[in-house]
Design an enzyme around this catalytic site. Sequence first.
Site, PDB file in Angstrom:
ATOM      1  N   LYS A  22       0.841  -1.205   0.000  1.00 29.78           N
ATOM      2  CA  LYS A  22       0.000   0.000   0.000  1.00 29.78           C
ATOM      3  C   LYS A  22       0.874   1.253   0.000  1.00 29.78           C
ATOM      4  CE  LYS A  22      -1.703   1.427   4.146  1.00 29.78           C
ATOM      5  NZ  LYS A  22      -1.327   2.814   4.499  1.00 29.78           N
ATOM      6  N   ASN A  23       1.876   1.257   0.878  1.00 33.42           N
ATOM      7  CA  ASN A  23       2.645   2.487   1.060  1.00 33.42           C
ATOM      8  C   ASN A  23       3.637   2.763  -0.068  1.00 33.42           C
ATOM      9  OD1 ASN A  23       1.155   2.910   3.300  1.00 33.42           O
ATOM     10  ND2 ASN A  23       2.729   2.294   4.770  1.00 33.42           N
ATOM     11  N   ARG A  92      -5.528  10.536   4.965  1.00 31.26           N
ATOM     12  CA  ARG A  92      -4.751  11.719   5.325  1.00 31.26           C
ATOM     13  C   ARG A  92      -3.395  11.740   4.654  1.00 31.26           C
ATOM     14  NH1 ARG A  92      -7.763  14.559   9.350  1.00 31.26           N
ATOM     15  NH2 ARG A  92      -9.550  13.247   9.656  1.00 31.26           N
ATOM     16  N   CYS A 116      -5.243  12.511  13.041  1.00 27.12           N
ATOM     17  CA  CYS A 116      -5.841  11.238  12.628  1.00 27.12           C
ATOM     18  C   CYS A 116      -5.771  10.278  13.798  1.00 27.12           C
ATOM     19  CB  CYS A 116      -5.155  10.669  11.410  1.00 27.12           C
ATOM     20  SG  CYS A 116      -3.552   9.954  11.750  1.00 27.12           S
ATOM     21  N   ARG A 121      -1.089  15.001  12.834  1.00 23.80           N
ATOM     22  CA  ARG A 121      -0.392  14.592  11.598  1.00 23.80           C
ATOM     23  C   ARG A 121       0.232  15.833  10.964  1.00 23.80           C
ATOM     24  NH1 ARG A 121      -1.609   9.157   9.208  1.00 23.80           N
ATOM     25  NH2 ARG A 121       0.293   8.798   8.067  1.00 23.80           N
ATOM     26  N   PRO A 122       1.282  16.392  11.591  1.00 26.25           N
ATOM     27  CA  PRO A 122       1.853  17.622  11.046  1.00 26.25           C
ATOM     28  C   PRO A 122       2.459  17.385   9.659  1.00 26.25           C
ATOM     29  CG  PRO A 122       3.199  16.794  12.863  1.00 26.25           C
ATOM     30  CD  PRO A 122       1.999  15.912  12.769  1.00 26.25           C
ATOM     31  N   ILE A 123       2.464  18.428   8.865  1.00 24.33           N
ATOM     32  CA  ILE A 123       3.067  18.325   7.528  1.00 24.33           C
ATOM     33  C   ILE A 123       4.092  19.444   7.346  1.00 24.33           C
ATOM     34  CG2 ILE A 123       1.237  17.059   6.335  1.00 24.33           C
ATOM     35  CD1 ILE A 123       0.206  19.859   5.376  1.00 24.33           C
ATOM     36  N   ASP A 124       4.591  19.952   8.474  1.00 23.07           N
ATOM     37  CA  ASP A 124       5.545  21.056   8.414  1.00 23.07           C
ATOM     38  C   ASP A 124       6.764  20.740   7.551  1.00 23.07           C
ATOM     39  OD1 ASP A 124       5.831  19.198  10.558  1.00 23.07           O
ATOM     40  OD2 ASP A 124       7.483  20.389  11.344  1.00 23.07           O
ATOM     41  N   LEU A 125       7.242  19.503   7.603  1.00 20.19           N
ATOM     42  CA  LEU A 125       8.443  19.161   6.826  1.00 20.19           C
ATOM     43  C   LEU A 125       8.139  19.168   5.323  1.00 20.19           C
ATOM     44  CD1 LEU A 125       9.750  16.246   9.087  1.00 20.19           C
ATOM     45  CD2 LEU A 125      10.557  18.609   9.013  1.00 20.19           C
ATOM     46  N   ASP A 306       4.652   0.304  11.993  1.00 18.58           N
ATOM     47  CA  ASP A 306       3.458  -0.372  11.466  1.00 18.58           C
ATOM     48  C   ASP A 306       3.344  -1.828  11.934  1.00 18.58           C
ATOM     49  OD1 ASP A 306       2.889   1.970  10.182  1.00 18.58           O
ATOM     50  OD2 ASP A 306       3.616   1.308   8.221  1.00 18.58           O
ATOM     51  N   ILE A 328       7.629   6.729  16.825  1.00 17.29           N
ATOM     52  CA  ILE A 328       7.299   7.407  15.563  1.00 17.29           C
ATOM     53  C   ILE A 328       6.007   8.221  15.689  1.00 17.29           C
ATOM     54  CG2 ILE A 328       6.911   7.125  13.076  1.00 17.29           C
ATOM     55  CD1 ILE A 328       9.724   6.255  13.946  1.00 17.29           C
ATOM     56  N   ARG A 398      -8.329  -0.769   4.578  1.00 17.66           N
ATOM     57  CA  ARG A 398      -7.400   0.214   4.013  1.00 17.66           C
ATOM     58  C   ARG A 398      -6.052  -0.422   3.695  1.00 17.66           C
ATOM     59  NH1 ARG A 398      -5.835   4.133   7.805  1.00 17.66           N
ATOM     60  NH2 ARG A 398      -4.482   4.617   6.083  1.00 17.66           N
TER      61      ARG A 398
HETATM   62  N1  EPU Z   1       6.079  14.270  10.894  1.00 21.21           N
HETATM   63  C1  EPU Z   1       6.181  15.595  11.235  1.00 21.21           C
HETATM   64  N2  EPU Z   1       6.140  16.522  10.246  1.00 21.21           N
HETATM   65  C2  EPU Z   1       6.007  16.186   8.945  1.00 21.21           C
HETATM   66  C3  EPU Z   1       5.906  14.821   8.591  1.00 21.21           C
HETATM   67  C4  EPU Z   1       5.951  13.874   9.596  1.00 21.21           C
HETATM   68  O1  EPU Z   1       6.308  15.943  12.422  1.00 21.21           O
HETATM   69  O2  EPU Z   1       5.978  17.088   8.090  1.00 21.21           O
HETATM   70  C5  EPU Z   1       6.091  13.259  11.955  1.00 21.21           C
HETATM   71  C6  EPU Z   1       4.759  12.491  12.000  1.00 21.21           C
HETATM   72  O3  EPU Z   1       3.813  13.171  12.747  1.00 21.21           O
HETATM   73  C7  EPU Z   1       5.158  11.199  12.639  1.00 21.21           C
HETATM   74  C8  EPU Z   1       6.570  10.985  12.101  1.00 21.21           C
HETATM   75  O4  EPU Z   1       7.022  12.255  11.663  1.00 21.21           O
HETATM   76  O5  EPU Z   1       5.189  11.341  14.018  1.00 21.21           O
HETATM   77  C9  EPU Z   1       6.669   9.982  10.980  1.00 21.21           C
HETATM   78  O6  EPU Z   1       5.896  10.391   9.891  1.00 21.21           O
HETATM   79  P1  EPU Z   1       6.236  10.036   8.382  1.00 21.21           P
HETATM   80  O7  EPU Z   1       6.111  11.283   7.600  1.00 21.21           O
HETATM   81  O8  EPU Z   1       7.517   9.270   8.315  1.00 21.21           O
HETATM   82  O9  EPU Z   1       5.053   9.052   8.065  1.00 21.21           O
HETATM   83  P2  EPU Z   1       4.005   9.165   6.858  1.00 21.21           P
HETATM   84  O10 EPU Z   1       4.713   9.415   5.602  1.00 21.21           O
HETATM   85  O11 EPU Z   1       2.907  10.043   7.257  1.00 21.21           O
HETATM   86  C10 EPU Z   1       4.214   6.634   6.273  1.00 21.21           C
HETATM   87  C11 EPU Z   1       3.267   5.492   6.138  1.00 21.21           C
HETATM   88  C12 EPU Z   1       2.759   5.082   7.508  1.00 21.21           C
HETATM   89  C13 EPU Z   1       3.962   4.706   8.368  1.00 21.21           C
HETATM   90  C14 EPU Z   1       4.951   5.866   8.429  1.00 21.21           C
HETATM   91  C15 EPU Z   1       6.218   5.550   9.198  1.00 21.21           C
HETATM   92  C16 EPU Z   1       2.313   5.884   3.971  1.00 21.21           C
HETATM   93  C17 EPU Z   1       1.122   6.208   3.158  1.00 21.21           C
HETATM   94  N3  EPU Z   1       2.154   5.872   5.283  1.00 21.21           N
HETATM   95  O12 EPU Z   1       3.460   7.688   6.861  1.00 21.21           O
HETATM   96  O13 EPU Z   1       1.945   3.951   7.332  1.00 21.21           O
HETATM   97  O14 EPU Z   1       3.534   4.378   9.662  1.00 21.21           O
HETATM   98  O15 EPU Z   1       5.321   6.256   7.087  1.00 21.21           O
HETATM   99  O16 EPU Z   1       6.859   4.463   8.645  1.00 21.21           O
HETATM  100  O17 EPU Z   1       3.363   5.592   3.431  1.00 21.21           O
HETATM  101  C18 EPU Z   1       0.249   2.416   7.853  1.00 21.21           C
HETATM  102  O18 EPU Z   1       0.509   1.836   6.786  1.00 21.21           O
HETATM  103  O19 EPU Z   1      -0.499   1.915   8.727  1.00 21.21           O
HETATM  104  C19 EPU Z   1       0.850   3.711   8.119  1.00 21.21           C
HETATM  105  C20 EPU Z   1       0.397   4.547   9.050  1.00 21.21           C
END
Ligand code: EPU
Length: 417
Positions: A22-23, A92, A116, A121-125, A306, A328, A398
């Site tokens: 999926k990811n 999300r 979520c 679920r911050p997206i600042d990065l 995960d 995480i 999902r």
């Molecule tokens: N984070 C920030 N700011 C950002 C982005 C992330 O603070 O701009 C924080 C998040 O809040 C979290 C951590 O960094 O605490 C990790 O987030 P990351 O961005 O690495 O995760 P993601 O891209 O949102 C993907 C997978 C998740 C998996 C994580 C970690 C997808 C679609 N989702 O999420 O998968 O847990 O990487 O490996 O690729 C799942 O499949 O159940 C799932 C949640």
Amino acid sequence: MSKLLIHGTKKLKGEVQIHGAKNSTLPLMAASLLCAGECVLHNCPALSDVDTAIKILRHLGCKVERTAGDVVINPLTAKNYDIPDHLMREMRSSIIFLGAIVSRLDRAILSFPGGCELGPRPIDLHLSSLRKMGVDIREDHGCLDCVVPNGLKGAVINLSFPSVGATENIMITACLAKGKTVINNAAREPEISDLADFLNSCGAKIHGAGNSTICVEGVRRLTGCEHFVIPDRIAAATFMTAAAITGSTLTVSSVIPEHLAPVIPALEESGCQVDLYDSSIRISAPKHLSRIKSIRTMPYPGFPTDAQAPVMAMTTLAEGTSMFVENIFESRYKHVGELLRLGANIKVEGRVAVVEGVKRLSGATVEASDLRGGAALVVAGLAAQGTTEVYGLHHLDRGYESIEKNLALLGADIRRV
Ligand code: EPU
């Protein structure tokens, strides 16, 4: 409301084929927007998140066809640059489309993903990186309005945390940007390498994916390509925990064993024998599982967040005390309360969960509140005496293709009603 009915304590046996990741599929579908030709993705799993990604691409104006495991995307007709709020809420991680939309259409309007099930679920990065690459982003009333006034340009980006989604968004945005982008402290997950392989097959110039530093040389144009999505390492890990908790011997096939390297030591510590083959793994569980001393979730190649919930489910029946530290996500222990209903003994304090193994679990009615937490309930239900009813199946759907059918084929007494 549908539910899973599980009559536990049946042994599993045989072989299960693991579906595509999926990811990986989701960022690949987003990245296809950049291409000046048709993209054919093989081994796409039949999951509701993939359905949502298809809806997003169609909303943007792409032609998308799906037959069995293939998704064929023709992005040439894309013309809309917004993602409706209901689709952002459905998934999300739709934020992964941001870089692709601005790169293709010079503008993007998305609603902010918000919090979520796993916490904020911050997206600042994502946003700070794209700003460095020339994207002007206004945040207003929960909405992100992004424009590219002077074209995308390469940049040096130092991520404060190796975020998977931010790394993917930057890689996608950088492909058609002018000049070179360097991502330091990039995520190293296998899905990152799969995305780089796909984009490179389309003509991108990405080096270093899978390492902490990734370099992307911008190119003028990407073609379409055919790509085979990597297997879902988390689905594989989930089936392995199902085998472990039921004392079974099982082969998970169509996997890349190397991708499960962070999980295998935990299974071995619990007393399972794990044999690796070219594209399959055979797991033989002992009669009684031993505790796993400590599991700390980390970015890859650390133990995957995960897999935390399914592995925790497995340790509820292990002899001794197992400790988990979730590093995480802030709120990834929602399954604990439901595992307690099944008779588990778990205490949570902040990011730490301590599991005291019990002699038996007993069936109960439980509700999944997130995808992997739901998988943990199924895993526990397979070993619980009596009947377990699992609600909240939209979470499971999902990320796991026909989980009940696959488990039933292996000998579990499980059905959806
Ligand atoms: N984070 C920030 N700011 C950002 C982005 C992330 O603070 O701009 C924080 C998040 O809040 C979290 C951590 O960094 O605490 C990790 O987030 P990351 O961005 O690495 O995760 P993601 O891209 O949102 C993907 C997978 C998740 C998996 C994580 C970690 C997808 C679609 N989702 O999420 O998968 O847990 O990487 O490996 O690729 C799942 O499949 O159940 C799932 C949640």
